[in-house]
Motif scaffolding. Structure first.
Motif, short mmCIF file in Angstrom:
data_model
loop_
_atom_site.label_atom_id
_atom_site.label_comp_id
_atom_site.label_asym_id
_atom_site.label_seq_id
_atom_site.Cartn_x
_atom_site.Cartn_y
_atom_site.Cartn_z
N ARG E 9 -4.44 10.22 -33.86
CA ARG E 9 -5.03 8.88 -33.75
C ARG E 9 -5.12 8.24 -35.12
O ARG E 9 -5.44 8.92 -36.09
CB ARG E 9 -6.46 8.98 -33.21
CG ARG E 9 -6.60 9.13 -31.72
CD ARG E 9 -8.07 9.07 -31.39
NE ARG E 9 -8.57 7.72 -31.62
CZ ARG E 9 -8.50 6.74 -30.73
NH1 ARG E 9 -7.98 6.96 -29.54
NH2 ARG E 9 -8.96 5.55 -31.01
N LYS E 10 -4.85 6.96 -35.16
CA LYS E 10 -5.10 6.25 -36.41
C LYS E 10 -5.41 4.80 -36.07
O LYS E 10 -4.64 4.14 -35.36
CB LYS E 10 -3.87 6.30 -37.33
CG LYS E 10 -4.02 5.53 -38.61
CD LYS E 10 -4.93 6.23 -39.59
CE LYS E 10 -5.52 5.30 -40.62
NZ LYS E 10 -6.46 5.98 -41.52
N SER E 11 -6.55 4.32 -36.55
CA SER E 11 -6.79 2.89 -36.35
C SER E 11 -7.17 2.26 -37.68
O SER E 11 -7.73 2.90 -38.56
CB SER E 11 -7.89 2.68 -35.30
OG SER E 11 -9.05 3.36 -35.67
N VAL E 16 -5.72 -0.39 -33.23
CA VAL E 16 -5.38 1.01 -33.01
C VAL E 16 -3.87 1.15 -33.17
O VAL E 16 -3.11 0.66 -32.34
CB VAL E 16 -5.81 1.46 -31.60
CG1 VAL E 16 -5.51 2.94 -31.42
CG2 VAL E 16 -7.29 1.19 -31.41
N ASP E 19 -2.49 5.96 -30.86
CA ASP E 19 -3.56 6.20 -29.91
C ASP E 19 -3.27 7.51 -29.20
O ASP E 19 -2.52 7.55 -28.23
CB ASP E 19 -3.57 5.02 -28.93
CG ASP E 19 -4.81 5.05 -28.06
OD1 ASP E 19 -5.63 5.95 -28.26
OD2 ASP E 19 -4.92 4.17 -27.19
N ASP E 55 -7.00 9.66 -38.24
CA ASP E 55 -8.43 9.73 -37.92
C ASP E 55 -8.72 11.01 -37.14
O ASP E 55 -9.79 11.59 -37.26
CB ASP E 55 -8.84 8.53 -37.06
CG ASP E 55 -8.63 7.23 -37.80
OD1 ASP E 55 -8.62 7.27 -39.04
OD2 ASP E 55 -8.46 6.19 -37.14
N GLY E 218 1.04 2.35 -29.74
CA GLY E 218 0.56 3.58 -30.34
C GLY E 218 0.63 4.80 -29.44
O GLY E 218 0.23 5.88 -29.85
#
Ligand SMILES: Nc1ncnc2c1ncn2[C@@H]1O[C@H](COP(=O)(O)OP(=O)(O)OP(=O)(O)O)[C@@H](O)[C@H]1O
Ligand SMILES: Nc1ncnc2c1ncn2[C@@H]1O[C@H](COP(=O)(O)OP(=O)(O)OP(=O)(O)O)[C@@H](O)[C@H]1O
Ligand SMILES: [Mg+2]
Ligand SMILES: [Mg+2]
Lengths: 295, 241, 347, 384, 242
Positions: E9-11, E16, E19, E55, E218
């Motif tokens: 995950r990376k926002s 986002v 995801d 994240d 994502g």
């Protein structure tokens, strides 16, 4: 434990000092944060303006604030010339590094010429109201410091509005971020960059005059200012006028309060501690600053 | 009469050998001319000369019949010539809004600006969705779309596009080619540089192959597409699907 | 191989000239004053060369190297006076200490790039100045520190001669190290960092370790020069040891000569060092020497941004290699033809 | 004399005196004052026919930019390259120590006008002589004696000290502090600020909040002015205020808006001092420069007088053995100067004390010691 | 060595970018990663190569956990990459650009000359294979867009990573050359190198890849061989459009 009265007095002094710092650093946010030019000569120009204010007062006997009428346009013009004649000729790839050196050279020349024209003597404007002060809830507020603070507030607000709300502000930022693209949307990048620099120097004229009201000046004084001012704009976030103002107030206050337990010398280290802390924790600055850490 | 015409242009960078060595091209109104050629042939250089970013060493640049050789981009824009640069040229630390509205820097009519902004938001949905983000934080293709949107804020007579589809997904590519067709239909002269050469030549009226800074061959786009030797050297063999 | 002859002309010959110059200068110097100026110039040359380890390879512009020299000087002085080490043992230990200290300093400073690094390096000078001024119980505060003479009783001209040779040796050592790095893979990694740090890292270069290593090497040489200066000069004053001006002169020298060239900083140091001395004699009693220094710096930046050596070398290079242009001289068709030929031969 | 040396020093060769002075940079103001003193000395001496029976004095002055590296290079140049006959000192303690070492290592006599701090004299120099009545620590001796002799009720009980972090300025304040503390006067504020401080608001706030009876500033010029203005901005009224150096400057009164009432300052020189050579000095100096001499000018002049006495006594003036002759003579003799007769201990430290001046009305007057006073000490001082 | 992400995950602020992505790229294949603009492909590369910290989630390569490791560590583990916004060393010449990709092992190795004959020959070899050998002595900043793109590719190939991530290798490259790049990829793949290619040029993707992963907002929404992907409705809707 310092008394309440001393604390309150120090807070007042710290805020007034911080306002002054904000004004002095305003130009730096402009060229450093927005234009990517490390302007070592900013404080030399401050001292130059202070000398002109002092000279006006000394020779013509008029209030130093009147010198603004001449110095602001003069500095603006000098800024435009400086940008057009020197900085715009540097290669974009090495702009940051070369601007350090060229502005350093300018600082040396200003210092040398000031020394030549006015000697190394310490100068201080003699004002009828120089020692005047009034009482505010038990603390004393010096009139000259309040005037400087007022100048700072007005100039910073004007600068902020100019950068955020006007076509010119947008054009300036666009010019710096991608010169060819800016030219292609019809911006006269040469003129815009020149005006941007001129504006920065115009704030130096105001700042220098404010500075001259309540301190002694001498040609090599500018070295003293470089460190604290640079620290302020880094902590505030490069390119952010409100950030610089907030950081200046905070650091001015911190310095003033720290002087009570630590003394004047150690208290000065607060600027550098804040600088290193900022770079370690949030390189983009605490208040503004967005992508700026990577240039 | 051609909206823009380059006549026998020689141009280059600094003191190095010239990149363009006697290059000529003409784009009539309501026409799409597609410029193809190997990497480093000088295609971008042609567009830089045409838009005023680079002054030619010799030769002439005519816009609407007027000789504008050596005029800067500001003047060219005023005469109706607009260029979208190759690669990425968004103002990275400004928002998408600021980027797009700066495209209309020369417009003084506020309502016109707003109207056009609404139009580009509709045409390229990403622009509307990310209206308040910093342009430098968008993905590569999104930035490209912002750049295209920026160029749509004015209504030039000559549009110079340097690989507008680079990095765009198929949908956005179609949008852009459709828009090129629409511009042509509205009477704009379009000079298009594309490495997506087959697609571009399908859209274009005329084609022009550039190599070694000269016109290698030029003619109706369809003829170029049909030439097998050109295909192998410049357009790539269409891979078996 | 062309690179061999290039090596001889651009490294070997100047090295011989330099060694010869260092060897004969003291006997040619007409009086002790000229000899002492020679020591000062050599000091600058070592400092500029040491600076160039960071500035030339990684492109990090440090205005703070004056402070590293100051640290070297103070460390030497304190080790001799407080820890009663013999003079030259003190010098070596001091250089090691400063190198060790350069690790945390570099760790903090090298995290930021470009203009921010310049600011950090200025801040380093100013903060050290404050510390050395204020912490008087250890450093002597603003009263300064007197470093005992390493050769008590030696007459001044003889003293100068000894230090001239010491500095000469140090300079040759620094140059040899720089040359070794310049041609090495490590050096190539550093140059990659200068050009694009993220890219270098994605190619597998441990950029931070590289930067830190070269910073430490640079700091060690700088400290050696500073320590030697302390032994030679004898009086340390924080205001002069921790001065932004020193760092700026170093940068000016390196830049003037050319940061990408082995001998650039040395040449710059000789030119600027002599010029500073000359301006002082010429405009001694007015502040115009600042103006002339500024003017010189400005001219260099505007007209010789790559330094004297490259600007002198450029026309010669153009003569030698005319086909430097990047444009192809053959069409795509010819290329395709050639390629076909080649593959045929190969297979 | 002089016929016995084979160096070809003919009778009317000028005697070249090499000097390095801070004509630019931090110390340029006092530096120029000292320069005028030297120039006046050369002119007055030459007008009277020079030294050693007709040899004129020629000054060779270099600018050291207030920089220790430069000052050393300067003396190196003067002694090694220009082959001057004599050297005399520069201004400021920071510059005196390194330059005295050069002189020592070339075996030269070194009389200096400005290295007043204690550490000048514990470096083991054998060739150095300070040409002024007292070193920094002793500047306030007369004031300390006077205050400590006051009856218990009148004696100041609390004192605030603020001193520049400079060997000389701090030396003056701490000299007084040591003596007052020994006499039971309490120190309530003790601030040291770096030489480049321009904002004194916080220091003044600290002093004002402690409300001491007396404030002592170990100041050079500009910092003293700034501190006084900052104190006045806070409306703090001490019973006694003493600042070194600043109040004796001719610009001082204007600089603080003429609110000078009662400010004290030590001084080593007075234009009205009754010493025989002083009258001549004031007269001729005023004629030459169009203004009366101040302390810095007098220091330069005094240095010249000391050197001249040594030259005449040794009967020679050149590098080499002659220098040691002069050094030996000065160690065992006293010289009459515009600041009175001077004599030195083995370290070159003078054996005297400064006078104390006070601003009374619109003028600064000598108030201590009693035998030299022009007016009575005002204590407590009027409001400023 | 398989490159696998689990729960990545990376926002960025509200956006986002990745995801919860579980993706795995098998060794010895030419993999493709496609998806609309802004679907997180570049961010995925950035996470995998350590340029940004995810994240949440894990990244493993041949069983080794690479989550949170520094970019150079990941590069040394054998994962090389190119950048979408083409990154080269502007003031080094083309040949130096390629030589800079040689990484020294230990200290002594690092002090060896960077211009050893063997290495020079390899560098020339790569320039030749990418059709830019005539530019060997030119400074990279003076090259055209496409030339820089090719130079970057040459640099990555010089470093000889086992797994090569290419971010839009075709962007701005002449189609005639593109055919050759496609061939090159297949050849290198045959030598045992794994590729992950982000690309919008569907002709290229479909012709050279064995396995395709499709991203949308994502998330991986489809994975499989080209024929399967081309027929997938979700892919048609989200990406190819009709
Ligand atoms: N700024 C520059 N300075 C020097 N030479 C340049 C510069 N830009 C381009 N060149 C050279 O000019 C030639 C033509 O470049 P140009 O960018 O016009 O090519 P192009 O046809 O657009 O190629 P591409 O398809 O790769 O974009 C190239 O050989 C390149 O090396
Ligand atoms: N540093 C960043 N800060 C904020 N948002 C970012 C950042 N990097 C990427 N994004 C956002 O994350 C999303 C994914 O971006 P990414 O670059 O990964 O897309 P992409 O799939 O590579 O698209 P493209 O095909 O256009 O290159 C986008 O919406 C982008 O705006
Ligand atoms: Mg191009
Ligand atoms: Mg991408």
């Amino acid at each position: 434990m310092p008394s309440g009265a001393l604390l309150f007095q120090s807070i007042i002094l710290g805020l007034l000092l911080g306002g002054m710092y904000a004004l002095l650093a305003a130009g730096l946010t402009l060229y450093f944060g927005i234009m990517r030019v490390v302007m070592i000569a900013h404080s030399a120009f401050l001292i130059l303006a202070a000398y002109l204010a002092w000279w006006t007062n000394d020779r013509l006997g008029v209030d130093p604030l009147l010198s603004l009428v001449v110095t602001v346009p003069l500095f603006f013009g000098a800024g435009v010339l400086l940008q057009r004649g020197l900085l715009s000729r540097l290669r974009p790839a090495t702009l940051t590094m070369m601007s350090v050196l060229i502005t350093f050279a300018i600082a040396l020349m200003i210092e040398g010429l000031l020394g030549y024209a006015f000697t190394g003597t310490q100068r201080r404007i003699r004002l009828g109201y120089g020692t005047a002060s009034f009482e505010l809830f038990g603390a004393r507020v010096a009139v000259v410091k309040l005037i400087a603070f007022g100048l700072a507030a007005v100039s910073l607000a004007a600068l902020y509005v100019l950068m955020k709300r006007t076509q010119f502000g947008w054009a300036l930022r666009a010019t710096i971020q991608h010169r060819d693209a800016a030219r292609l949307v019809g911006i006269d990048t040469e003129r815009t960059a020149g005006f941007g620099f001129g504006l920065g120097l115009a704030t130096a004229a105001v700042g220098g005059t404010a500075l001259s009201l309540d301190t002694t000046i001498y040609p090599s004084l500018h070295w003293h200012w470089i460190g604290p001012l640079m620290a302020i704009i880094v902590v505030g976030g490069l390119g952010s006028v409100p950030g610089a103002a907030a950081a200046a107030l905070l650091l001015g206050l911190a310095q003033s309060l720290l002087q009570i337990p630590m003394g004047a010398t150690w208290a000065q280290t607060v600027f550098y501690v804040a600088l290193f802390a900022t770079l370690a924790v949030r390189p983009q600055g605490f208040f503004g600053g967005r992508l700026a850490q990577r240039f | 009469m051609s909206e823009i015409e380059l006549v026998d242009v020689r141009a280059g960078y600094g003191r190095a050998a010239p990149v363009l060595r006697g290059f000529s091209v003409a784009v009539p109104a309501g026409t799409v001319v597609c410029l193809v050629g190997p990497n480093g042939a000088g295609k971008s250089t042609v567009l830089k000369v045409a838009s005023g970013l680079l002054s030619p060493r010799s030769g002439r640049v005519l816009v609407g019949g007027k000789d504008l050789t050596g005029a800067g981009p500001q003047r060219m824009l005023a005469e109706g010539v607009a260029l979208v640069l190759q690669g990425h040229s968004v103002f990275r630390e400004m928002t998408v809004e600021e980027n797009v509205l700066l495209g209309g820097y020369t417009l003084h009519d506020r309502t016109e600006k707003t109207r056009r902004a609404r139009f580009v938001k509709e045409l390229l949905p990403v622009v509307g969705e990310r209206w308040n983000s910093l342009a430098g934080l968008l993905s590569g293709g999104q930035q490209k779309q912002v750049e295209f949107a920026r160029s749509l804020m004015v209504d030039p007579k000559v549009v110079l596009l340097d690989e507008p589809s680079m990095g765009l997904d198929p949908k956005a590519t179609s949008t852009i080619f459709d828009q090129v067709v629409r511009m042509r239909d509205a009477g704009t002269a379009v000079l298009l540089v594309e490495q997506n050469a087959r697609r571009a030549l399908e859209t274009a009226d005329l084609g022009c192959v550039l190599d070694l800074g000269r016109v290698h061959i030029s003619g109706p786009a369809a003829d170029l597409l049909a030439d097998p030797q050109l295909g192998e050297l410049y357009l790539g063999g269409r891979p078996a699907v | 191989m062309p690179s061999v002859s290039k090596g001889v002309f651009s490294y070997g010959l100047p090295a011989l000239v330099l060694i010869a110059a260092i060897a004969v200068f003291p006997s040619l110097a007409p009086n002790p004053y000229v000899l002492s100026s020679g020591v000062i110039v050599l000091n600058w040359a070592v400092l500029a060369t040491a600076w160039n380890f960071v500035g030339g390879f990684t492109g990090y512009i440090s205005l703070g190297h004056g402070a590293l020299a100051g640290l070297g000087g103070y460390a030497t002085g304190l080790l001799i006076t407080k820890a009663s080490l013999p003079s030259f043992a003190g010098l070596l230990v001091a250089a090691l200490l400063v190198a060790a200290l350069a690790v945390p300093i570099g760790f903090a400073a090298l995290r930021v790039r470009g203009a921010s690094f310049v600011i950090v390096s200025i801040a380093l000078v100013l903060i050290l100045l404050l510390v050395f001024q204020s912490w008087s119980s250890v450093t002597g505060g603003s009263r300064g520190l007197v470093v005992p003479r390493p050769f008590p009783g030696m007459l001044r001209p003889e003293h100068h001669r000894v230090f001239f040779f010491l500095y000469g040796g140090l300079l040759l050592l620094a140059l040899a190290t720089w040359w070794l790095l310049d041609r090495s893979r490590f050096g190539m990694g550093l140059k990659a960092i200068r050009e694009d740090e993220d890219k270098a890292e994605s190619l597998g270069t441990p950029t931070f370790a590289y930067k830190l290593t070269v910073f430490v090497v640079s700091a060690a040489f700088t400290a050696l020069a500073g320590g030697l200066y302390a032994l030679w000069f004898g009086d340390l004053d924080p205001v002069f040891q921790f001065s932004v001006l020193t760092g700026s002169y170093i940068v000016l020298m390196a830049l003037l000569g050319g940061v990408r060239n082995l001998y650039g900083p040395v040449l710059g140091a000789v030119v600027v060092g002599v010029a500073l001395e000359y301006f002082k004699v010429e405009f001694g009693n007015t502040p115009l020497h600042l103006v002339t220094t500024g003017l010189l710096l400005g001219l260099v930046v505007m007209f010789m941004p790559d330094g004297v050596i490259p600007s002198l070398g450029a026309p010669a290079k153009r003569l030698r290699k005319r086909q430097d242009s990047s444009i192809r001289e053959v069409t795509a068709a010819d290329l395709a033809e050639q390629r076909r030929g080649r593959t045929e031969v190969k297979s | 004399g002089g016929s016995d040396d084979g160096g070809g020093n003919s009778g009317d060769d000028p005697i070249v005196v090499g000097i390095s002075l801070p004509l630019t940079g931090d110390f340029s103001e006092p530096g120029k004052g000292v320069q005028e003193g030297y120039e006046a000395w050369a002119k007055i001496t030459n007008d009277k026919g020079g030294l050693l029976g007709g040899r004129k004095i020629e000054l060779k002055i270099l600018d050291d930019q207030s920089n220790a590296d430069r000052v050393v290079a300067d003396y190196e140049q003067l002694i090694g390259s220009d082959q001057v006959d004599l050297v005399v000192g520069p201004f400021s303690t920071r510059l005196v120590v390194p330059s005295a070492r050069v002189a020592q290592e070339y075996g030269m006599l070194f009389v200096e006008p400005a290295g007043a701090a204690a550490e000048v004299f514990n470096q083991g120099f054998k060739n150095l002589f300070y040409a002024a009545p007292a070193v920094a620590d002793d500047h306030y001796n007369h004031l300390a004696e006077h205050l400590l002799a006051l009856p218990e009720g009148e004696k100041p009980k609390t004192v605030a000290y603020a001193a520049m972090d400079d060997p000389f300025a701090q030396g003056t304040a701490y000299g007084l502090k040591k003596k007052l503390e020994a006499g039971g006067v309490r120190t309530v504020v003790d601030e040291v600020y770096p030489p480049n401080t321009t904002d004194f608001g916080s220091i003044a706030a600290k002093i004002a909040a402690a409300k001491p009876d007396m404030v002592v500033g170990g100041s050079q010029y500009q910092d003293g002015v700034n501190l006084i203005v900052a104190l006045q901005q806070l409306n703090y009224q001490p019973r006694l205020a003493a600042f070194s150096t600043a109040p004796t400057n001719p610009e001082f009164a204007k600089a603080i808006g003429n609110k000078t009432e009662g400010i004290l300052s030590p001084t080593g020189y007075s234009q009205d001092a009754p010493y025989p050579s002083n009258k001549e000095f004031v007269e001729k100096f005023t004629a030459q420069f169009g203004k009366a001499p101040e302390e810095d000018q007098a220091n330069g002049y005094t240095t010249g007088q000391v050197v001249a006495a040594a030259v005449e006594a040794a009967g020679c003036a050149e590098q080499g053995e002659c220098q040691q002759k002069m050094i030996d003579w000065l160690h065992s003799n006293s010289v009459d100067t515009v600041v009175g007769p001077l004599r030195w201990d083995a370290t070159g430290k003078p054996q005297g004390a400064h006078m104390i001046q006070q601003w009374i009305g619109n003028d600064i007057k000598i108030v201590l010691p009693a035998d030299a006073k022009e007016a009575d000490l005002l204590y407590p001082k009027p409001a400023w | 060595m398989t490159l696998t992400t689990t729960g990545l995950r990376k926002s960025f602020g509200g956006v986002v970018a990745i995801d919860d992505a579980d993706v795995s790229f098998l060794p010895g294949r030419v993999n493709a990663l496609i998806g609309p603009n802004g679907s997180g492909k570049t961010t995925f590369f950035n996470c995998v190569t350590g340029m940004i910290k995810p994240d949440a989630g894990r990244i493993s390569y041949g069983g080794r956990d690479l989550t949170g490791r520094a970019p150079h560590v990941i590069a040394r583990a054998g994962v090389g990459r190119t950048f979408q916004l083409c990154r080269i060393f502007p003031r080094l010449t083309a040949i130096e650009n390629v030589l800079a990709a040689v990484r020294p092992g230990g200290l002594l190795h690092g002090l060896r000359s960077a211009h050893r004959r063997h290495e020079l020959e390899r560098a020339h070899h790569w320039l030749t294979r990418l059709g830019i050998e005539h530019l060997a002595g030119a400074e990279a900043r003076n090259m055209s867009w496409g030339q820089q793109k090719l130079l970057e590719l040459a640099g990555v190939l010089m470093a000889e990573p086992a797994t090569i991530l290419l971010d839009e290798p075709a962007g701005g490259v002449n189609p005639a050359l593109l055919d050759r790049i496609g061939t090159l990829v297949r050849e290198l793949n045959a030598e045992g190198r794994t590729f992950v290619i982000v690309e919008h040029n569907m002709d290229l993707v479909m012709s050279i890849s064995d396995h395709i992963v499709v991203f949308d907002r994502g998330r991986p929404i489809a994975a499989g061989p080209p024929a399967e992907i081309r027929a997938d409705d979700r892919v048609l809707g989200a990406y190819l459009g009709v």
